[in-house]
Design a protein around this motif. Structure first.
Motif, PDB file in Angstrom:
ATOM      1  N   GLY A   1     -14.336  45.242  18.965  1.00 50.67           N
ATOM      2  CA  GLY A   1     -13.227  45.127  19.914  1.00 50.67           C
ATOM      3  C   GLY A   1     -13.056  43.757  20.550  1.00 50.67           C
ATOM      4  O   GLY A   1     -12.124  43.534  21.316  1.00 50.67           O
ATOM      5  N   ARG A   2     -13.970  42.838  20.238  1.00 46.46           N
ATOM      6  CA  ARG A   2     -13.843  41.514  20.846  1.00 46.46           C
ATOM      7  C   ARG A   2     -12.657  40.743  20.279  1.00 46.46           C
ATOM      8  O   ARG A   2     -11.958  40.036  21.005  1.00 46.46           O
ATOM      9  N   THR A   3     -12.407  40.874  18.976  1.00 46.27           N
ATOM     10  CA  THR A   3     -11.236  40.177  18.422  1.00 46.27           C
ATOM     11  C   THR A   3      -9.947  40.803  18.946  1.00 46.27           C
ATOM     12  O   THR A   3      -8.956  40.099  19.135  1.00 46.27           O
TER      13      THR A   3
ATOM     14  N   ARG B   1      -7.693  37.713  27.242  1.00 47.98           N
ATOM     15  CA  ARG B   1      -8.877  37.220  26.537  1.00 47.98           C
ATOM     16  C   ARG B   1      -9.900  36.558  27.445  1.00 47.98           C
ATOM     17  O   ARG B   1     -11.077  36.474  27.088  1.00 47.98           O
ATOM     18  N   ALA B   2      -9.496  36.118  28.626  1.00 49.30           N
ATOM     19  CA  ALA B   2     -10.459  35.460  29.512  1.00 49.30           C
ATOM     20  C   ALA B   2     -11.601  36.399  29.897  1.00 49.30           C
ATOM     21  O   ALA B   2     -12.662  35.955  30.330  1.00 49.30           O
TER      22      ALA B   2
ATOM     23  N   ALA C   1     -13.573  47.132  34.343  1.00 47.23           N
ATOM     24  CA  ALA C   1     -12.215  47.657  34.416  1.00 47.23           C
ATOM     25  C   ALA C   1     -11.242  46.829  33.569  1.00 47.23           C
ATOM     26  O   ALA C   1     -10.196  47.334  33.159  1.00 47.23           O
ATOM     27  N   VAL C   2     -11.580  45.573  33.313  1.00 48.49           N
ATOM     28  CA  VAL C   2     -10.706  44.782  32.428  1.00 48.49           C
ATOM     29  C   VAL C   2     -11.269  44.653  31.011  1.00 48.49           C
ATOM     30  O   VAL C   2     -10.518  44.544  30.048  1.00 48.49           O
ATOM     31  N   LEU C   3     -12.597  44.674  30.885  1.00 50.84           N
ATOM     32  CA  LEU C   3     -13.199  44.477  29.563  1.00 50.84           C
ATOM     33  C   LEU C   3     -13.157  45.761  28.727  1.00 50.84           C
ATOM     34  O   LEU C   3     -12.732  45.748  27.571  1.00 50.84           O
TER      35      LEU C   3
END
Lengths: 465, 277
Positions: free
Chosen positions: A303-305, A314-315, A350-352
Motif C-alpha cells: 500500500g505504500r505505492t 504522500r507526505a 488516521a492518515v496512513l
C-alpha cells in the motif's frame, strides 16, 4: 480532485471496527484513560524539554521533511541503489508486493533454517503484515523481545501505541500478565517495574542465547551504502541483531534515506521526538552480513505505492514512527490506540492506515480527529496531518457517492452562491428554530451539537436599525 | 512480472513529475561547532547514570585498574587492539605488586588453561580478543596472606587471547568466553558531547566484535579527548564508511512500564567511561 492510478492497496493488520464504535467502548474504560493520561503527559513534558534544548530544531525539521520528500521523488532509483549496495555485500534482497507475499517470503526463509522459534526486534512493519500469525501457521513461535511487545504478546493483547505498545497496561496488570503467561516466573513477583523488567530479562536471556534466527525491522535504510539502522533502548535489538546466525529484516520501502549523511538529521529528530531523550541508549548500524551471519532484507510495498500516488497524501510516508503525534493528541489520549483498529494508531494512523488500505476499507479514520493541529506542530518531519485529514475526508465522501449530508451541503453551496437565495434561506431560519427541535439528523447530530438558529438574524437586525 | 519489477513499476507510475526543492541544511552542520566540550560530555553521561572518570592521558592504566577493582571484576575481556598499557594497570597496579604470570595464548573450549581452540578462524588475526581470566588455585595461594581474605582486590588476572571471524566453532568459543566475563574494556571511535553518546566501530581492533560489548554486565570505555565531538552531525561525518556501529548512550533502559525508567534490561547494566584529558 486528483486522479488515482489504481495502485493496489495493502493488507495485514490495518483495519478494525469503525472508529466511533471502538472509541465509545474505550471511553467507557476509566482505568485505560488514567493509564494513558499519565503516560502521555509524562512523555509530552520530556519531549518539550529536549526539543527546546536545540536552537536549530526548526531547521532540522525542515531538513528531515525535505530529505524524505527527496527519497519519495526518486524512490525507484534509491531502491535499486540500496539493493545493489546490499547485494554486493552478500545480503539477499527480496521484494514483496503486499503483506501476504512478505509473510510467504519470511516463512520460506525461516522454514529453510529448520528452527521452531525465532526472536524478534520490535518492528512496526512486521506487526503491520502480521508475520507472527503467519509463522504460527507453519508451526514457528515468534518471541517478541521488546519488553512492551512481550507484555502484549504474553497477554494475548494488541499493541496500542507505536513506541510503547503496552501503554494501556499499568504495573499491576503487567504483573498478572507475567504470572499467567511467562513460564517459570516467580509466583511472588511484585509489581515493581524493576522486578518486572528483571523477570523479562531472565526469561528472554535464555531465548537470546539459544534461538538462532532473528527477525528485525529497520528505522532507516541508507540507499547509498546499504546500511540498516535500528534505534532502540533496551538492548534486545542488539541481542537479536548479533547472536543468531540468520537475520531477516523486513523493511517498508519508504524507510530509505539517500545518503549516510542524512542520518545526522534523523538521529537528532527521532530520539527527542520519540522518548524525549537526547539520544536513545542503543543504535545499531550494519551493512551487509556481519560476523558470519546470513542476512536477508525483505522490501515491502503493502500500500505504500498507493499512498505515493496521491500527491496530497504522500507526505504520510515521511513518517519515522516517533509517536509524538499520538502523545500530543487529545483524541488519542481519551480513546487509546485500540480504537483506531490499525497497527498505526493516533493522528498518523488516521492518515496512513486509510491510504495504505484504500479509504473504502478505513472510511471512519479520517474523521477520528478534532483537527486541533497539535500533531502537525510536534511532527519532526512536518507532516501536515490536519490538512491531510480534510483531504482524506473529501476522498471518503466522494467515494461514498450521494449521502443526505452531501446533498444538504450541495444545496447549501448553491444557496450561498447567490445573495438573494441566501437571504431567502435565512428567512427560513425561523422555521428552522422549530424544526431543529423536532427533526433528528442522524449521522450528523450523533457527534455534534446542533446549534439553535437565532430568533433574529444579523441581516434582520441590521435592516431594522 | 517479478515482485521486484512490479513494485518498481508501481513506484514509477505513482511518483509523478519530480518537483522537489533541494534539502535545506541550515541546521548546525558538522565542523561548525568546534571540538566537543569534555565537561558537557561528562555531565551528559552522568545524566544517564553512567560512571565517569576524567583523568590525564598518562593515568589511563590506573583509572582502568581502579574502575575494575571498584567493580570487583573477576573475568575481564578486552578487545584485541586495546593498548596493553590500559589493562596492565589492573595487574601491575594491584597492591600485591605482582605481575600476571599464567600462560598467554589463545583460549580454547577447554577453558582458561586449555589448548588453542580448533577451527581455522581462530588463527585469523583480524578478530582477536584479549581475555583476562583469574588464575587458578595455585596463584591464589601465592598471594600474600591477608590480601585475598580481606577481599580488597579481585584476583590477579592473566592474559589470554581469543580470536574469531566468521561463524562455527570460533563463534561458539568466543561466546563461551564472553558469557563467562563480567567486565569488558574497549576503546571507541567517536563520542558526542551534546548527547553523551559513545560510538563503537566493530571493525576496529580496539573495539572488537559486537558480541564482546553486549553480553558482559559491565562495559568500561576509554575515550580520548580528541575523540569527543560537539554534535551528532560531527559524529556522523566521522563514521562515514564504518560498516558496523553501535551507538551507546548510557546503560540499557526501558520505560515500557508506566513510562518509569528502569535501567539494565538486556545490555550491560553498568557503563563506565574513562575520559582522558
Amino acid at each position: 480532485m486528483t486522479t488515482f492510478l489504481g495502485m493496489p492497496a495493502g493488507g495485514g493488520n490495518l483495519t478494525g471496527e469503525p472508529f466511533p464504535k471502538a472509541a465509545r467502548e474505550a471511553l467507557g474504560n476509566a482505568q485505560l484513560r488514567r493509564n494513558l493520561a499519565k503516560a502521555t503527559s509524562t512523555i509530552r513534558a520530556k519531549r518539550a524539554n529536549v526539543v527546546g534544548e536545540l536552537p536549530d530544531w526548526a531547521q532540522l525539521r525542515a531538513a528531515g521533511a525535505a530529505i524524505k520528500d527527496e527519497v519519495l521523488a526518486d524512490l525507484d532509483e534509491h531502491l535499486v541503489r540500496f539493493e545493489e549496495a546490499l547485494t554486493s555485500r552478500g545480503t539477499r534482497v527480496h521484494w514483496a508486493r503486499d503483506a501476504e507475499e512478505a509473510n510467504r517470503i519470511v516463512c520460506d526463509l525461516v522454514r529453510a533454517t529448520g528452527t521452531r522459534e525465532v526472536i524478534k526486534v520490535k518492528s512496526m512493519a512486521t506487526v503491520e503484515i502480521g508475520v507472527n500469525e503467519a509463522l504460527a501457521g507453519i508451526g514457528v513461535h515468534a518471541v517478541e523481545t521488546d519488553l512492551a511487545e512481550l507484555i502484549v504478546q504474553l497477554g494475548d493483547d494488541r499493541s496500542s501505541h507505536i513506541l510503547v505498545p503496552a501503554i494501556h497496561r499499568n504495573r499491576a496488570e503487567i504483573r498478572e500478565v507475567f504470572r499467567r503467561g511467562m513460564p517459570g516466573v516467580d509466583p511472588g513477583l511484585t509489581d515493581d517495574p524493576r522486578a518486572l523488567a528483571e523477570a523479562a530479562r531472565k526469561h528472554l536471556r535464555q531465548k537470546f542465547m539459544t534461538v538462532d534466527v532473528a527477525i528485525s525491522g529497520a528505522n532507516f535504510a541508507v540507499a547509498e551504502t546499504g546500511s540498516l539502522v535500528v534505534v532502540e533502548s533496551e538492548g534486545n535489538g542488539r541481542m537479536c541483531l548479533t547472536l543468531p546466525r540468520t537475520l531477516i529484516s523486513v523493511v517498508g520501502i519508504e524507510k530509505l534515506v539517500p545518503s549516510w549523511r542524512d542520518l545526522e538529521v534523523f538521529l537528532q529528530l527521532l530520539p527527542r521526538s520519540s522518548t524525549g531523550e537526547r539520544m536513545n541508549p542503543y543504535t545499531s548500524v550494519w551493512t551487509g552480513p556481519t560476523e558470519g551471519q546470513t542476512s536477508h532484507v525483505v522490501l515491502v510495498d503493502n500500500g505504500r505505492t498507493a499512498t505515493l500516488a496521491d500527491p496530497d497524501g504522500r507526505a504520510a510516508l515521511r513518517c519515522i514512527r516517533c509517536s509524538a503525534c499520538l502523545n500530543s493528541c487529545p483524541v488519542y489520549e481519551r480513546t487509546g490506540g485500540h480504537a483506531y483498529g490499525s497497527t498505526y494508531p493516533g493522528p498518523i494512523g488516521a492518515v496512513l492506515s486509510p491510504q495504505l488500505t484504500g479509504v473504502d476499507r478505513n472510511p471512519t479514520l479520517p474523521f477520528a480527529s478534532s483537527l486541533c493541529g497539535v500533531c502537525y506542530d510536534v511532527c519532526p518531519v512536518a507532516i501536515d496531518i490536519p490538512s491531510m485529514l480534510v483531504h482524506l475526508r473529501e476522498r471518503v465522501v466522494s467515494a461514498k457517492r450521494t449521502t443526505p449530508e452531501s446533498t444538504a451541503m450541495r444545496a447549501l453551496a448553491w444557496a450561498m452562491s447567490d445573495a438573494r437565495r441566501w437571504r431567502r434561506l435565512l428567512g427560513l431560519g425561523r422555521f428552522g428554530r422549530v424544526a431543529s427541535r423536532h427533526v433528528p439528523l442522524p449521522g450528523w447530530s450523533t457527534a455534534r451539537d446542533l446549534p439553535e438558529p437565532p430568533k433574529e438574524t444579523f441581516r434582520d437586525w441590521w435592516g431594522s436599525r | 512480472m517479478s515482485a521486484r519489477d512490479e513494485v518498481l513499476a508501481r513506484v514509477r507510475r505513482a511518483k509523478g513529475p519530480r518537483e522537489v526543492a533541494p534539502v535545506p541544511r541550515e541546521y548546525r552542520a558538522a565542523g561548525t561547532r568546534g571540538p566537543g566540550d569534555l565537561e558537557l560530555f561528562a555531565e551528559r553521561l552522568r545524566d544517564y547514570h553512567a560512571l565517569v572518570r576524567v583523568v590525564a592521558a598518562d593515568e589511563v592504566a590506573s583509572a582502568v585498574a581502579g574502575a575494575l577493582r571498584d567493580r570487583r571484576a573477576h573475568h575481564v575481556v578486552t578487545a584485541p587492539g586495546v593498548p596493553p598499557g590500559w589493562t596492565a594497570g589492573w595487574v601491575a597496579g594491584d597492591a600485591t605488586g605482582r605481575e600476571a604470570q599464567g600462560p598467554t595464548g589463545p583460549v580454547g573450549p577447554a577453558g582458561p588453561t586449555g589448548p588453542t581452540a580448533e577451527g581455522p578462524e581462530l588463527s585469523d588475526p583480524a578478530g582477536r580478543i584479549t581475555s583476562r581470566v583469574p588464575l587458578g588455585g595455585d596463584a591464589r595461594e601465592a598471594l600474600p596472606a591477608g590480601r585475598d581474605q580481606a577481599g580488597a582486590h579481585p584476583p590477579i588476572g592473566d592474559v589470554r587471547e581469543v580470536r574469531r571471524v566468521g561463524g562455527g566453532d570460533a563463534w561458539a568459543v568466543l561466546r563461551e568466553v564472553v558469557e563467562a566475563a563480567d567486565a569488558v574494556v574497549t576503546a571507541c571511535h567517536v563520542a558526542v558531547a551534546e548527547t553523551g553518546t559513545i560510538v563503537l566501530d566493530h571493525d576496529a581492533a580496539d573495539q572488537g566484535p559486537r558480541l564482546l560489548t553486549l553480553v558482559p554486565d559491565y562495559h568500561l570505555v576509554v575515550v580520548r579527548a580528541d575523540q569527543v565531538v560537539a554534535g551528532v552531525p560531527d559524529a556522523v561525518a566521522a563514521l562515514a564508511g564504518v560498516l558496523t556501529q553501535t551507538w551507546i548512550s548510557g546503560p540499557s533502559a526501558t520505560s515500557d512500564i508506566e513510562l518509569e525508567r528502569v535501567e539494565g534490561v538486556h545490555g550491560p547494566r553498568t557503563l563506565e567511561v574513562v575520559i582522558t584529558r
